[in-house]
Scaffold this active site. Structure first.
Site: not given
Lengths: 517, 517
Positions: A105, A176, A274, A360, A381-382
């Site tokens: 795609f 996805t 797809t 933290y 997390v980031g």
């Protein structure tokens, strides 16, 4: 190339980004100069990419042979970096931005999206909690609510509704696959709880379902989440449903599992596969799933973007009865990689499985429960400032232009489909739903289907080796099929017509050759 | 704000990116114009960010109140988008780029990295297979091999060695959590195989290990991969090892599990914990793990960057005996988000669990086995041109400048540490290993530790509310501790000294107040 470092004397004491004797990697003058060079490169690239071979003629290991094997000890002018980029990297690119790219795609893109990603890279915030990046968190929530409106998703998927804060929510992920993984894990944990599992011991009884046309990454995501490979049901489809999932078959298989004491847990329905852009019937799948309390996820990675147009919206009818839906603006909504939007009807069902609370990151706003900390809806997390580019696309172009963009691609695909249908050497293999045309050379005369498969394979290889077009293939109903995906953002109708001329010419050449007689 | 759309007459018929009547989202002139506006914004932002409050004074929902609740129907000039960015987004940012940012770990950045990400966004390739993006795949492999050399990783982790293609390999992911997840899954599958599990039924016997200082995302990654929460061992640490993992304790706990018929599967060792920069002894952990055939992963997300300097390299001594290591240049190696590098000693151990082979991606080069398809080393399929910015950073600045950057940050942290140690109202709580100083106001006189905790909490809140500095906290040995992380890329020694003056002044004010007497 690469000789620059072999000859360090060429730049013996170059000292870039140094002000008052200290290294300043974000010195505003350098930032401006480097970025202007990058912008020059980009506009030059867009102006010239049409003439470059879409698929490069390079061998594995080529870049290692051109560039130095070890990092340079000393700094060099940024022009050296840019020179190596032009000389060694560009010639080895598969040019997804080429208007002659018809494979997979397309990864559509826009000036507004690139500018948004650039600004996000420069601000470089990490939005794990609301407090760590209030504007980035709120922008992501807003962009998802806006896009939910464009898609006419029910308000149950939205973070904020006319009546205040909703129970739903969304998050922007990279792929996805991640959307599948996090929802699979949430569904898994819920199924373990309701089946009274001792820890994860009940996992061997959990079953998951998808049509055999579903992207293989679904099966991988199931394995990542610990589901038993033996419990992943791939439901056969056929030409009778245009390769969409048959709800009656789904019911039969789920019921048999339930009767055997297994726990139907999760169904992935695809809108726009797809392989051939098949569409599973969302509402009917949801109705079957409800009988077993199973989670329904809709993967509309590509075709979801089309659903911003009223005439395509019916493909997700029934979405109000599913648990989650994902689609990727980085595919067809002019937003550069990566940007996969996931919405869930009950955000807590995700965060129950994904929440962490390290010391933290504790703060009053999180404790208040007033905000969504986006780390609790994703794997890690980031996270980048993910919402900015998507918002900039919608804010700058507006709904009408985004719809125009979809319709223009679909119109070009229709044109191509018409050209194929008008040539009796070819057939369109499945109905065209969006901007992907699946076609092949027919087996003509006494030719077996196997020989036709081989001819189509040769056709694809020659087209791709020509550098003038790049197509991918699939197998539908055991037949080798060419995929012609329209929509690369620099593409115009003339490119589609040129590709068709090339296909016709190459086909004629192949049919002349003795091996194909 | 937001009134622009409420008054559509202001831009009734604006038609951007339209050439010859059709919408061209990548028109080179527009691309140049939009990106130049973005560059102007960025250089202005870097020039002014010092004077902006680091932590904004906004309330949850503020952005939704400022911007329109629905996407605009029609397009607007890009200047409108930029105006809203300036007026509504910037005031709600937590400014990670501010030189007064001392929270978490800094997200360091550089002109070369931003330019690299910009170019990658514009090329917008999807590098799932080598064929789909040869240069992007090879650039990622090259950048990882270069960085492996900077870190003096053994050649067993490299894709290409002096002797040809190695067995090792690397991949760039979005977060450390993903690095943990993919290696956990590989280790899980290997342990299931060697313990003769029928499907995943044996998963309830698999155990994983990490020190109690390990980032909470490790425990989340274990749950994502289906490990039983009851089998995730958090090994207590204390001041006696500076909160590093004690190998004797690890051995004891692993042996007890093995004796109980469980299967020790995976150990995560951290070099530079988020809480206090504790370092687990890599070599000793590897030696214990070898007795049980368990996978050892080293998480050096932050401190790994320091290991490019010979004087810090000893922190990963023993790495030649572990199975995988990850570190994030987006933390401390001047590379904007996101960029987490993962190396494994045997790339096949990853791809055995993560490989997919959908028809549409099949191609001769993949079939030849000569190349690494990076999709087989990560969660998803799609992926950006991830290696470019990392290569551009190393290519442009060179090893010497990158080392200078690390040393400069450490020197500033030493300066701050010295200032803290010279003031007897404060204590440095754990030894400073890198550029993070963990400190607190002491409990003085008859003050209980609980009151001291509260004073430190008040100190942090006042500093953060001042807008002049942003610090995070942690809990070490049951005590509330302030984290002062040096290294934001615009930071200079004067910012560190100013922050210390602010800390002293605020502390004096707090100590004057009746509640603290």
């Amino acid at each position: 190339m690469g000789s620059l470092d072999a000859n360090p004397a060429a730049f013996p004491a170059f000292n870039n980004s140094v002000v008052d004797g200290s290294f300043q990697p974000l010195n505003p003058d350098d930032v401006r100069a480097y970025l202007h060079k990058a912008v020059d490169f980009i506009t030059e690239y867009y102006s010239n990419v049409e003439s470059m071979p879409v698929l490069p003629d390079v061998k594995p290991g080529y870049l290692q042979d051109e560039l130095t094997a070890s990092p340079p000890a000393h700094s060099a002018p940024f022009d050296v970096t840019m020179k190596e980029l032009r000389a060694s990297v560009v010639p080895g690119m598969t040019h997804w931005a080429s208007p002659n790219f018809f494979a997979f795609f397309p990864s559509t893109n826009s000036a507004a999206a690139i500018a948004g990603e650039l600004i996000a890279s420069a601000m470089n915030t990490v939005g794990f909690t609301w407090q760590a990046a209030p504007a980035a968190t709120e922008m992501e929530v807003l962009a998802l609510d806006w896009l939910a409106q464009l898609l006419r998703l029910p308000t149950s998927f939205m973070n904020r509704t006319g009546a205040g804060r909703g129970t739903g929510g969304g998050v922007i992920l990279g792929t996805t696959s991640e959307a599948m993984l996090v929802t699979l894990v949430a569904a898994r944990d819920a199924a373990l709880r309701r089946s009274g599992s001792d820890g994860v011991s009940g996992i061997t009884r959990l079953t998951v379902y998808a049509a055999d046309q579903t992207h293989s990454t679904f099966f991988k995501a199931c394995r990542l989440a610990g589901f038993d490979p033996a419990n992943i049901r791939s439901i056969p489809t056929g030409a009778d449903t245009d390769y969409g999932l048959d709800p009656a078959k789904l019911l039969e298989i789920m019921q048999a599992d339930a009767d055997a004491g297994l726990v139907p847990t999760y169904i992935c329905a695809t809108v726009g596969t797809t392989s051939s852009n098949a569409v599973d019937p969302v509402g009917a799948v949801a109705d079957v799933a409800a009988m077993f309390n199973a989670w329904v996820h809709v993967d509309a990675a590509y075709a979801g973007s089309a659903c911003i147009c009223p005439e395509f919206r019916h493909h997700i009818d029934g979405v109000e009865r599913v648990d989650s839906i994902s689609m990727s603006p980085h595919k067809w909504l002019l937003t550069c990689l990566d940007c996969t939007c996931l919405w869930v009807r009950d955000a807590h069902r995700l965060s129950d499985s994904l929440e962490t609370n390290p010391e933290y990151l504790k703060n009053d706003v999180t404790d208040s429960g007033e905000v969504t900390d986006l780390k609790d809806m994703q794997v890690g997390v980031g996270r980048r400032f993910r919402g900015l580019k998507l918002w900039m696309v919608m804010r700058t172009y507006g709904t009408a232009k985004l719809q125009e963009h979809i319709r223009s691609d679909v119109a070009m695909a229709k044109t191509f489909e018409g050209l194929v249908r008008a040539d009796d050497r070819f057939e369109v293999v499945v109905p065209r739903n969006f901007a992907l045309v699946c076609f092949r050379m027919r087996a003509s005369g006494a030719m077996t289907e196997e020989v036709a498969d081989e001819m189509n394979r040769v056709l694809m290889d020659r087209l791709n080796k020509s550098g003038k077009a790049y197509l991918a293939h699939t197998v539908v109903g055991n037949r080798f099929v060419l995929r012609f995906a329209v929509g690369s953002s620099l593409q115009e109708e003339r490119h589609v017509r040129s590709a068709w001329e090339l296909i016709k010419k190459t086909t004629a050449e192949i049919m002349e050759e003795p091996i194909m007689q």
